[in-house]
Design an enzyme around this catalytic site. Structure first.
Site, PDB file in Angstrom:
ATOM      1  N   ASP A  61       0.660  -0.914   0.162  1.00  0.00           N
ATOM      2  CA  ASP A  61       0.064   0.029   0.134  1.00  0.00           C
ATOM      3  C   ASP A  61       0.870   1.187   0.166  1.00  0.00           C
ATOM      4  O   ASP A  61       1.760   1.502   0.741  1.00  0.00           O
ATOM      5  CB  ASP A  61      -0.911   0.183   1.296  1.00  0.00           C
ATOM      6  CG  ASP A  61      -1.907   1.098   1.307  1.00  0.00           C
ATOM      7  OD1 ASP A  61      -3.042   0.889   0.739  1.00  0.00           O
ATOM      8  OD2 ASP A  61      -1.530   2.181   1.718  1.00  0.00           O
ATOM      9  N   TYR A  66       2.662   9.989  -0.200  1.00  0.00           N
ATOM     10  CA  TYR A  66       4.085   9.371   0.682  1.00  0.00           C
ATOM     11  C   TYR A  66       5.102   9.646  -0.029  1.00  0.00           C
ATOM     12  O   TYR A  66       6.269   9.393   0.660  1.00  0.00           O
ATOM     13  CB  TYR A  66       3.763   7.773   0.905  1.00  0.00           C
ATOM     14  CG  TYR A  66       2.521   7.445   1.418  1.00  0.00           C
ATOM     15  CD1 TYR A  66       1.492   8.001   2.346  1.00  0.00           C
ATOM     16  CD2 TYR A  66       2.140   5.967   1.625  1.00  0.00           C
ATOM     17  CE1 TYR A  66       0.372   7.724   2.692  1.00  0.00           C
ATOM     18  CE2 TYR A  66       0.990   5.252   1.967  1.00  0.00           C
ATOM     19  CZ  TYR A  66       0.223   6.282   2.524  1.00  0.00           C
ATOM     20  OH  TYR A  66      -1.072   5.722   3.186  1.00  0.00           O
ATOM     21  N   LYS A  91      -2.839   5.993  -4.018  1.00  0.00           N
ATOM     22  CA  LYS A  91      -4.022   6.797  -3.833  1.00  0.00           C
ATOM     23  C   LYS A  91      -3.736   8.338  -4.188  1.00  0.00           C
ATOM     24  O   LYS A  91      -2.579   8.989  -4.516  1.00  0.00           O
ATOM     25  CB  LYS A  91      -4.015   7.134  -2.112  1.00  0.00           C
ATOM     26  CG  LYS A  91      -3.797   5.969  -1.465  1.00  0.00           C
ATOM     27  CD  LYS A  91      -4.043   6.107   0.011  1.00  0.00           C
ATOM     28  CE  LYS A  91      -3.778   4.902   0.811  1.00  0.00           C
ATOM     29  NZ  LYS A  91      -2.394   4.537   0.999  1.00  0.00           N
ATOM     30  N   HIS A 124      -7.725   9.621  -1.607  1.00  0.00           N
ATOM     31  CA  HIS A 124      -7.048   9.508  -0.232  1.00  0.00           C
ATOM     32  C   HIS A 124      -7.786   9.973   0.945  1.00  0.00           C
ATOM     33  O   HIS A 124      -7.854   9.316   1.967  1.00  0.00           O
ATOM     34  CB  HIS A 124      -5.703  10.151  -0.360  1.00  0.00           C
ATOM     35  CG  HIS A 124      -4.592   9.915   0.610  1.00  0.00           C
ATOM     36  ND1 HIS A 124      -3.110   9.784   0.408  1.00  0.00           N
ATOM     37  CD2 HIS A 124      -4.827   9.205   1.751  1.00  0.00           C
ATOM     38  CE1 HIS A 124      -2.514   9.183   1.389  1.00  0.00           C
ATOM     39  NE2 HIS A 124      -3.479   8.945   2.403  1.00  0.00           N
TER      40      HIS A 124
END
Ligand code: A2P
Length: 289
Positions: A61, A66, A91, A124
């Site tokens: 994931d 990120y 996301k 997200h």
């Protein structure tokens, strides 16, 4: 028939790590995912994902937000494991709430990952992180319609949402065609998510549980440790197993090999009475530094 019986036996003896759930469009998703939030882009992510794949995780994931998609993609591609054996989620960044922006962002995600297709792409959050709670109903519909277009093109196997309340999801159901396959939410022992989970169950939307260890702050909880002692496992293993028994997919994160391995060793059954005891834990111990 014999073939079926062997299949069932094999399935029952299969490690949780190798088991899957089936999403509402028939796509299979491994029960345990490897979370990469807060793993630094570059070597740290590359090493952690490489270790996770080495130790049997087949579900990774990540997210544009990120900043580590590139390193995730490299680790997946360098692993030598066939792409179709690994389930990868990314996301759409929380501030992108328009059709064209979402299409562009997906292309950027694919370029960063270096993949020809993605397994799961999710919004997200229902609002930008910098404006939590803002009404973005129109923007979410616009972004989701772009994701539907990508889904229909075959470049992503499933689409969904993250951090969406029942109201946020209802907005999508009212204005879009494809029922989200997934709602990824923060969920761990003590955090009451029953309203969202019950709603998603009703609509056939699968729950993924991020921060299954309460980003680590749950691990000194006395009730969890009491149960862990009884089963001769760690508090982390109880946290992960609990979420499996709740029918969700936990996404534990670690950068340490021993923990990466330990978090997959959840082939035990928490008895009903102990699940009930764990259900009595209340509160969110997370702290943000
Ligand atoms: P680290 O990455 O240094 O191993 P969550 O998955 O809820 O976000 O929790 C992640 C946090 O919990 C990280 O700080 C991680 O630290 C820590 N962690 C992950 N697995 C374990 C484990 N088995 N035992 C103790 N701490 C763990």
């Amino acid at each position: 028939m014999i073939h079926d019986r062997i299949g069932l036996k094999e399935m029952l003896s299969m490690k949780v790590l190798n088991q899957t759930y089936t999403l509402n469009n028939g796509v299979k998703i491994p029960k345990i995912g490897f979370g990469t939030w807060q793993i630094k882009p570059g070597d740290e992510t590359y090493q952690a994902v490489t270790l996770a794949l080495k130790h049997g995780y087949r579900h990774i994931d990540t997210a544009e937000g990120y900043r580590n998609e590139k390193s995730v993609g490299e680790a997946v591609r360098d692993s030598g494991i066939p792409r179709e054996e690994i389930f990868v989620t990314s996301k759409l960044e929380s501030h992108i709430k328009d059709y064209e922006g979402a299409l562009r962002a997906f292309d950027e995600t694919m370029e960063a990952l270096g993949f020809e297709y993605l397994d799961l792409f999710i919004i997200h959050a229902p609002w930008p992180w910098s404006e939590m709670g803002k009404d973005c109903k129109e923007g979410n519909v616009a972004a989701y319609k772009a994701m539907e277009k990508i889904y229909k093109s075959g470049r992503v196997k499933a689409i969904g949402v993250s951090n969406f309340s029942p109201e946020d999801i209802q907005n999508i159901l009212d204005h879009c065609e494809v029922v989200p396959a997934v709602n990824q939410i923060g969920y761990f022992i003590g955090l009451d998510q029953s309203k969202t989970i019950n709603y998603c169950n009703e609509k056939g939307i699968f729950i993924e549980a991020y921060s299954p260890l309460g980003i680590g702050y749950l691990l000194d909880n006395p009730v969890i440790n009491e149960v862990a002692k009884k089963y001769n496992v760690s508090a982390a293993q109880i946290c992960i197993r609990y979420l499996i028994q709740k029918g969700t997919a936990p996404l534990p994160k670690s950068i340490h090999e021993k923990r990466i391995i330990q978090n997959t060793e959840v082939d035990f059954e928490i008895k009903d009475e102990d699940m009930k005891l764990l259900d009595t834990v209340k509160g969110d111990p997370r702290r943000w530094s």
